[in-house]
Enzyme design. Structure first.
Site, PDB file in Angstrom:
ATOM      1  N   LYS A 205       8.909   3.856   2.760  1.00 26.17           N
ATOM      2  CA  LYS A 205       8.355   4.618   1.903  1.00 26.17           C
ATOM      3  C   LYS A 205       7.139   5.301   2.857  1.00 26.17           C
ATOM      4  O   LYS A 205       7.115   6.694   2.484  1.00 26.17           O
ATOM      5  CB  LYS A 205       7.671   3.776   1.010  1.00 26.17           C
ATOM      6  N   CYS A 259       1.056  11.839  -2.319  1.00 27.60           N
ATOM      7  CA  CYS A 259       1.893  11.025  -1.426  1.00 27.60           C
ATOM      8  C   CYS A 259       1.769  11.385   0.135  1.00 27.60           C
ATOM      9  O   CYS A 259       1.129  10.752   0.801  1.00 27.60           O
ATOM     10  CB  CYS A 259       3.473  11.130  -1.572  1.00 27.60           C
TER      11      CYS A 259
END
Length: 399
Positions: A205, A259
């Protein structure tokens, strides 16, 4: 019908709760924000994500989704709370308070056979630490509970499509957890599902978004060089991308969102000596935003001397990326605020939001009437066909 408790009803948690509800689970969505809880219970989505409103209304009316400020006993617990960053003397550090609080909140309701899924972005090793904490604070044994890190990789504006169609990774704390939780995602998703351990999934991730930050940094650096040379960066990129193994991204005014702008710091703070490229990418993308502020200020001061009066700067776009209403970590919003601090009159056109604190919003019909200097900061689709009155407006264009 199996039960599911989703803790955190934000941009990931609420669509996840909706997905479980659509697939036949009885879902309780949990959030500490009572406005969000009340909104969901009325069948109204607090998030402006395409098609999410229709789904929320349907599953709430059906009775398969309810919201509360506290968890309850469930078969499955999904944790999708924010993991922001906090200032630190060396590098920004991940703030895991919301994640730790979420785990604490479900501990009283855990029982043998429960499944716990972490979707919140986490430093490598976090899932195993939280699992150890759960075992320590309950009477459960390690083989009586199943836990995995399962990162999302959805695109705002397409969340309800990609949440079930994108490939997924199941990072279990052991093989039994991975196997058990993979079966759940097989029911939820139409895409291919890969299984690994929790630490690998956590690193995947962080690697994904750090890689994207790096690619954007190259494009932004190229745009600065092109500007100083008086060359159209878009033409440079168009020609360069004809190379069969080159695909340069489009530059922007920086990097925002929850993000890409934050995730590299998770790795940088853990491995400060081994993340030199990631640190430089963050530096370049942050600098690009400041560079835009200085460029616009310089252009505005020249124009002010020319027309010998105060001018209105039109900031076209405030969200962190095209065609969304999300202002989180938005460089465009930051630029508008900095221009206001520099004593310029700022008027913004942001087609995806109705109000913005401290920034005057206008509409496209008034753009030629009110603005002396137009600065296009976000490539919203509404801007592609705008006809600018170039006799009156000084158009900086996309950066």
């Amino acid at each position: 019908m199996n039960s599911c408790c989703v803790v955190g009803l934000g941009y990931i948690g609420l669509p996840t709760a909706a997905l479980f509800s659509m697939k036949g689970y009885g879902v309780l969505g949990v959030d500490i924000n009572l406005d969000i809880v009340n909104s969901v219970n009325k069948g109204v989505s607090p998030i402006g994500e395409p098609s999410l409103q229709d789904v929320i209304k349907k599953v709430v009316n059906k009775g398969s989704l309810k919201a509360s400020s506290k968890p309850c006993y469930s078969d499955i617990f999904v944790i999708a709370v924010p993991t922001p960053i906090k200032k630190h003397k060396n590098f920004p550090q991940p703030n895991l308070k919301f994640l730790e609080d979420a785990i604490e909140s479900i501990i009283p309701f855990l029982k043998k056979g429960n499944i716990i899924i972490i979707e919140s972005t986490s430093p490598v090793g976090t899932t195993k630490k939280l699992f150890s904490k759960i075992i320590e604070k309950t009477n459960l044994k390690e083989d009586q509970i199943y836990m995995a890190y399962c990162p999302e990789r959805v695109l705002p504006g397409r969340i309800m499509i990609e949440i079930s169609t994108n490939k997924r990774i199941i990072g279990g704390i052991n093989d039994n957890s991975s196997s058990k939780i993979r079966k759940i995602y097989n029911k939820l998703c139409e895409s291919e599902i890969f299984v690994t351990d929790s630490e690998t999934a956590e690193l995947v991730k962080l690697a994904e978004n750090s890689y994207r930050d790096l690619n954007i940094a190259f494009a932004n650096e190229l745009s600065i060089i092109s500007s100083k040379l008086g060359i159209d960066v878009n033409e440079v990129i168009n020609f360069t991308n004809h190379h069969p193994r080159v695909n340069i991204l489009r530059p922007g005014c920086g990097v925002g969102g929850h993000c890409i702008a934050l995730d590299p710091w998770f790795l940088i703070s853990q491995f400060p000596e081994d993340t030199q490229i990631m640190q430089m990418s963050r530096k370049v993308n942050t600098y690009k935003t400041e560079w835009v502020v200085k460029k616009v200020c310089k252009r505005a001061k020249i124009l002010k001397k020319t027309i010998k009066s105060d001018i209105n700067i039109g900031c076209m776009g405030l969200s962190y990326k095209p065609d969304v209403d999300d202002l989180r970590e938005s460089p465009a919003h930051y630029i508008a605020v900095e221009l206001i601090k520099s004593k310029f009159n700022v008027i913004a056109y942001e087609p995806n939001i109705k109000e913005c604190a401290n920034i005057k919003l206008s509409n496209i019909n008034k753009i030629n009437e009110e603005i002396d200097l137009a600065v296009c900061l976000v490539a919203h689709r509404e801007f592609f066909d705008i006809e600018i009155n170039h006799e009156k407006l000084d158009f900086c264009g996309l950066f």
